[in-house]
Write a protein that holds these residues in place. Structure first.
Motif, PDB file in Angstrom:
ATOM      1  N   UNK A   1      78.873  51.833  80.260  1.00  0.00           N
ATOM      2  CA  UNK A   1      78.293  53.225  80.037  1.00  0.00           C
ATOM      3  C   UNK A   1      79.145  54.329  81.167  1.00  0.00           C
ATOM      4  N   UNK A   2      79.375  54.042  82.304  1.00  0.00           N
ATOM      5  CA  UNK A   2      79.669  54.771  83.354  1.00  0.00           C
ATOM      6  C   UNK A   2      81.337  55.258  83.233  1.00  0.00           C
ATOM      7  N   UNK A   3      82.092  54.376  82.505  1.00  0.00           N
ATOM      8  CA  UNK A   3      83.453  54.900  82.442  1.00  0.00           C
ATOM      9  C   UNK A   3      83.796  56.319  81.820  1.00  0.00           C
ATOM     10  N   UNK A   4      84.819  56.685  82.083  1.00  0.00           N
ATOM     11  CA  UNK A   4      85.223  58.224  81.917  1.00  0.00           C
ATOM     12  C   UNK A   4      85.252  58.389  80.394  1.00  0.00           C
ATOM     13  N   UNK A   5      85.481  57.449  79.570  1.00  0.00           N
ATOM     14  CA  UNK A   5      85.788  57.816  78.138  1.00  0.00           C
ATOM     15  C   UNK A   5      84.460  57.721  77.194  1.00  0.00           C
ATOM     16  N   UNK A   6      83.600  57.167  78.155  1.00  0.00           N
ATOM     17  CA  UNK A   6      82.030  57.036  77.555  1.00  0.00           C
ATOM     18  C   UNK A   6      81.028  58.130  78.151  1.00  0.00           C
ATOM     19  N   UNK A   7      81.117  57.870  79.490  1.00  0.00           N
ATOM     20  CA  UNK A   7      80.012  58.986  80.160  1.00  0.00           C
ATOM     21  C   UNK A   7      78.834  59.103  79.593  1.00  0.00           C
ATOM     22  N   UNK A   8      78.197  57.886  79.157  1.00  0.00           N
ATOM     23  CA  UNK A   8      76.854  57.909  78.767  1.00  0.00           C
ATOM     24  C   UNK A   8      75.873  58.288  79.785  1.00  0.00           C
ATOM     25  N   UNK A   9      76.209  57.773  80.959  1.00  0.00           N
ATOM     26  CA  UNK A   9      75.535  57.921  82.392  1.00  0.00           C
ATOM     27  C   UNK A   9      76.478  57.942  83.270  1.00  0.00           C
ATOM     28  N   UNK A  10      76.106  58.380  84.610  1.00  0.00           N
ATOM     29  CA  UNK A  10      77.020  58.394  85.983  1.00  0.00           C
ATOM     30  C   UNK A  10      76.614  57.184  86.656  1.00  0.00           C
ATOM     31  N   UNK A  11      77.167  56.998  87.798  1.00  0.00           N
ATOM     32  CA  UNK A  11      76.918  55.853  88.560  1.00  0.00           C
ATOM     33  C   UNK A  11      75.609  56.180  89.351  1.00  0.00           C
TER      34      UNK A  11
ATOM     35  N   UNK B   1      80.539  71.002  68.861  1.00  0.00           N
ATOM     36  CA  UNK B   1      81.211  71.337  67.725  1.00  0.00           C
ATOM     37  C   UNK B   1      80.886  70.287  66.681  1.00  0.00           C
ATOM     38  N   UNK B   2      81.940  69.773  66.154  1.00  0.00           N
ATOM     39  CA  UNK B   2      81.496  68.504  65.003  1.00  0.00           C
ATOM     40  C   UNK B   2      81.363  67.057  65.383  1.00  0.00           C
ATOM     41  N   UNK B   3      81.255  67.099  66.945  1.00  0.00           N
ATOM     42  CA  UNK B   3      80.984  65.768  67.240  1.00  0.00           C
ATOM     43  C   UNK B   3      79.743  65.507  67.979  1.00  0.00           C
ATOM     44  N   UNK B   4      79.451  64.268  68.164  1.00  0.00           N
ATOM     45  CA  UNK B   4      78.236  63.874  68.756  1.00  0.00           C
ATOM     46  C   UNK B   4      78.489  62.847  70.027  1.00  0.00           C
ATOM     47  N   UNK B   5      77.810  63.058  71.063  1.00  0.00           N
ATOM     48  CA  UNK B   5      78.054  62.288  71.962  1.00  0.00           C
ATOM     49  C   UNK B   5      76.740  61.547  72.615  1.00  0.00           C
ATOM     50  N   UNK B   6      76.433  60.330  72.586  1.00  0.00           N
ATOM     51  CA  UNK B   6      75.490  59.873  73.209  1.00  0.00           C
ATOM     52  C   UNK B   6      75.300  59.880  74.761  1.00  0.00           C
ATOM     53  N   UNK B   7      74.126  60.729  75.379  1.00  0.00           N
ATOM     54  CA  UNK B   7      74.004  60.834  76.795  1.00  0.00           C
ATOM     55  C   UNK B   7      72.360  60.346  77.083  1.00  0.00           C
ATOM     56  N   UNK B   8      72.319  59.882  78.367  1.00  0.00           N
ATOM     57  CA  UNK B   8      70.854  59.966  78.815  1.00  0.00           C
ATOM     58  C   UNK B   8      70.704  61.394  79.321  1.00  0.00           C
ATOM     59  N   UNK B   9      69.343  61.837  78.892  1.00  0.00           N
ATOM     60  CA  UNK B   9      69.282  63.376  79.137  1.00  0.00           C
ATOM     61  C   UNK B   9      68.449  63.432  80.160  1.00  0.00           C
ATOM     62  N   UNK B  10      67.423  62.416  80.544  1.00  0.00           N
ATOM     63  CA  UNK B  10      66.471  62.774  81.827  1.00  0.00           C
ATOM     64  C   UNK B  10      65.937  61.341  82.237  1.00  0.00           C
ATOM     65  N   UNK B  11      65.694  60.971  83.432  1.00  0.00           N
ATOM     66  CA  UNK B  11      65.017  59.793  84.189  1.00  0.00           C
ATOM     67  C   UNK B  11      63.987  60.507  84.685  1.00  0.00           C
ATOM     68  N   UNK B  12      62.781  60.330  84.051  1.00  0.00           N
ATOM     69  CA  UNK B  12      61.525  61.005  84.527  1.00  0.00           C
ATOM     70  C   UNK B  12      60.481  59.709  85.016  1.00  0.00           C
TER      71      UNK B  12
END
Length: 764
Positions: A442-452, A617-628
């Motif tokens: 998830x952390x790798x640069x081409x996915x960036x779903x979360x950071x380290x 734009x026309x693309x979607x990227x999955x991301x963790x938006x918050x840790x609460x």
């Protein structure tokens, strides 16, 4: 049913399929090709049949393969048939005036014969050529008109020209001619390649139900790649378009490389195997059933070859047997689509046969495909899924949730039927990744779903027995993220998973050496039956000893039991689950107001991780938006009373999860509570944060070495779980040696092991 005017080879039948009236023509005994676009004989005879049968919406030509012309193409042919009928009726009326009158007949006999030939014969077999020749004849007859002196000759010529011009105008207004005219610049009279611009049938061998468009679209070629399913290779081509936001996923399956003799062999084998109807008992163990049918298919193909006195290499017979298996007891093209590791979802909408299969691609998002499933095929899929799951699918139970496992992939399947889906069956196949997601992946640069940093923080929560809910909308990655949590649990810990449809990577985890028990409970959407109620399943885990508990999805009343598990499990081990919601308050609203969990029980949640797609734009990227974190000091409304405190929050401008001031300043009540239970952390916020950062550095170190060496296999669960084990072993050893968790020394030893292990793997 064979009209006298058709040759014996041109047998046909008509039947209704849904809202369509299908004309199916067998050309097995014909010497001309089964192609309206390439064969003038075929085109002429098809129009003859359309003249004799009204209301045809789909045309299928069969000759080893099936070639299907859809509604739009059939409509064009119906229009030509109607024009042919009108012109020849009008021509007969004109004939009585022109030819039977000696006054006219003497002047136009030769030209009229040519006109008659064009509209009675040429128009059916080659409409464009008929149109072009009529235009040439018109110019010729106009030239004659200018030089006529005799009044009676002039009257005859004018009458003939009016009749011809009316015919030309009618033909010119047809969709076929209007579509072809822009392509006539380099057209040679009588050549038929130009008809490819109008007629592009979907093609399939006789043993397949699925229809495929084999021609590439007129778009922008984006990418081509191949993938292997078992030992069979399929090719994928991706196309984009200047005037359309949609993306096309064009697949060429391995069976489209077979010879005509091999198609015939498969057709014969399928007809024989179709006589056997699999029973519920056979589907109890689908994997074993497929092995049996693969063996039966292989033997059957060998017998047929022997009967035909033909020979094929054993390797080729095995490939034919695998293909036969896919199109008998298997799921046909769906299996190939799901075997593509880049395909995440496969969706089949109703009405069946009219729409392509849609997919979600990891690189290109939502795409449509060149694959069109037929009504009979989707009916067979529904029957197989009923047998595999043991769950009903009918008007009283119009929803079926189950899982499909085939060598090479597994997926969750949702099926709906009437009355919920009035126009027919609809399917959604969600492909599970072959191996669990991991935090470094998830952390790798081409996915960036979360950071380290987020990876280190969540890792700390898991190791310190937090109660966690992963919240998000559909297709936001909730279950995949929950599955990655499993790889952060020490392999000595017992894990219990509870799901109504298996989606968590239980088998992969067992293969990695985890102590995992998977419980299956009744779907919240299904009618009461023999399956165990989810709330009972969750409560049963509390009697199964000290275990980490993972609930696939919180949907209904089982949430009450889950929060009971959280309250009991909080002091013993991690409890985690997923829920449909788009914010921490959305979780509260759904859990308390919709499901009915008491407010005091809601306080059992420690952490809510919100994940959702972000749009660029026309693309979607999955991301963790918050840790609460969810604080406990509130009475009525957690939002108004400040119970939801973000520790990290997504910044869309930087596309990063960023640390909040609350976390930076050590104002996390959950982390302080956890620290109070660990000797090395108690009362020392800097030690807690140092450990979170240590975990983050260790995750990032794996990513860095993977990207440096281009060996991305070390981001997978097999290596990551080993690295997590080593992290805990080194941490424990350093603590025993120096009397504390020395982050610097732990990371030095961990990083040293990491580089040595990667070098060792390269040597091996």
């Amino acid at each position: 049913m064979v009209p006298d005017k058709l040759t014996k080879c041109f047998e046909y039948e008509t039947y209704h399929e849904g809202e369509n009236k299908v004309l199916k023509i067998s050309l097995e005994k014909c010497t001309f090709p089964p192609s309206i676009e390439y064969s003038k004989i075929c085109m002429s005879k098809v129009i003859d049949v359309l003249l004799a049968n009204s209301g045809i919406t789909i045309i299928i030509l069969t000759q080893l393969r099936e070639y299907e012309y859809d509604f739009a193409q059939t409509s064009i042919l119906n229009e030509i048939a109607a024009v042919y009928k009108k012109l020849n009726r009008d021509e007969r009326q004109a004939h009585s005036r022109l030819i039977t009158d000696p006054q006219h007949e003497r002047y136009i006999r030769g030209s009229y014969a040519q006109f008659q030939r064009l509209i009675s014969s040429r128009l059916k077999e080659d409409p464009l050529a008929a149109f072009v020749e009529l235009k040439r004849l018109e110019r010729k007859e106009k030239a004659i008109l200018d030089n006529i002196i005799d009044e009676r000759h002039l009257q005859s010529q004018q009458m003939f020209l009016r009749m011809m011009q009316e015919a030309i105008m009618i033909i010119e207004q047809t969709r076929l001619i209007r579509t072809l005219m822009p392509h006539t610049q380099e057209y040679d009279l009588g050549t038929r390649q130009i008809y490819q611009n109008v007629f592009n049938p979907t093609t399939k061998p006789g043993f397949m139900y699925t229809k495929l468009i084999t021609e590439f679209p007129e778009g922008n070629f984006v990418e081509s790649y191949e993938f292997t399913s078992g030992k069979d290779t399929s090719q994928v081509n991706i196309f984009s378009f200047d005037d359309d936001i949609k993306t096309m996923y064009h697949i060429t399956p391995p069976e489209f490389r077979f010879t005509e003799d091999e198609y015939e062999l498969l057709d014969d084998a399928k007809r024989i195997m179709a006589e056997h109807k699999p029973t519920r008992e056979e589907f109890v163990d689908p994997e074993r059933m497929r092995e049996v049918f693969l063996s039966i298919g292989r033997d059957l193909l060998k017998d047929l070859l022997q009967h035909k006195s033909n020979t094929i290499q054993d390797k080729r017979i095995d490939q034919l047997a695998r293909t036969l298996l896919r199109y008998t007891v298997g799921f046909g093209m769906v299996e190939l689509l799901l075997a593509d590791p880049k395909v995440q979802d496969v969706n089949i909408n109703s009405p069946n046969g009219e729409l392509p299969i849609f997919i979600v691609h990891q690189d290109y998002g939502d795409c449509y495909t060149n694959v069109y499933p037929t009504h009979s095929e989707v009916e067979s899929w529904a029957t197989k899924l009923r047998l595999i799951s043991g769950r009903p699918l009918d008007e009283a139970n119009p929803i079926l949730d189950t899982e499909l496992k085939v060598v090479g992939f597994s997926s969750r399947v949702s099926v709906i039927t009437a009355p919920l889906s009035p126009t027919g069956l609809a399917f959604s196949f969600r492909r599970h990744r072959d191996f669990p997601w991991t935090f470094p992946l998830y952390t790798q640069s081409k996915i960036k779903y979360m950071d380290s940093t987020a990876a280190g923080l969540i890792s700390f929560f898991i190791d310190n027995n937090a109660a966690i809910l992963v919240a998000g909308t559909r297709s936001s990655g909730k279950t995949s993220l929950l599955g990655s949590f499993l790889t952060e649990i020490m392999r000595k810990t017992r894990i219990i998973t509870i799901e109504d449809t298996f989606e968590l990577p239980q088998e992969s985890m067992r293969a990695l050496g985890y102590n995992i028990e998977s419980l299956k409970v009744a779907s919240a959407l299904s009618s009461p039956g023999s399956e165990v109620d989810p709330s009972i399943g969750i409560r049963s885990t509390l009697r199964m000893g000290d275990s980490a508990i993972f609930v696939g999805e919180v949907r209904s009343k089982e949430a009450i039991a889950l929060f009971e598990a959280m309250r009991v499990g909080a002091a013993a081990n991690v409890v985690a689950g997923t829920i449909h919601a788009d914010s921490p308050y959305g979780v509260y609203d759904r859990v308390v107001n919709d499901i009915g969990v008491p407010k005091t029980s809601f306080k059992a949640i420690d952490i809510i991780v919100t994940t959702n797609p972000v749009i660029s734009g026309l693309k979607k990227y999955k991301r963790i938006l918050r840790i609460t974190e969810v604080r406990k000091e509130w009475d009525d409304d957690p939002l108004k009373e400040g119970a939801f405190v973000d520790l990290m929050i997504y910044n869309p401008k930087t596309d990063q999860l960023e640390i909040t001031d609350e976390l930076r300043n050590g104002n996390s009540m959950i982390l302080k509570r956890m620290a109070g239970k660990v000797k090395e952390f108690a009362g020392d916020w800097s030690a807690v944060w140092e450990n979170v950062e240590l975990r983050a550095r260790c995750k990032q170190a794996i990513v860095d070495i993977a990207e440096k060496t281009k060996d991305y296999s070390i981001l997978e669960a097999d290596f990551v779980t080993k690295a997590n084990d080593v992290f805990h072993i080194i941490s424990d050893k350093v603590k025993d040696t120096v009397g504390k968790l020395d982050s610097g020394r732990i990371f030095f030893e961990y990083n040293d092991w990491l580089h040595k292990e990667v070098r060792r793997m390269k040597i091996e």
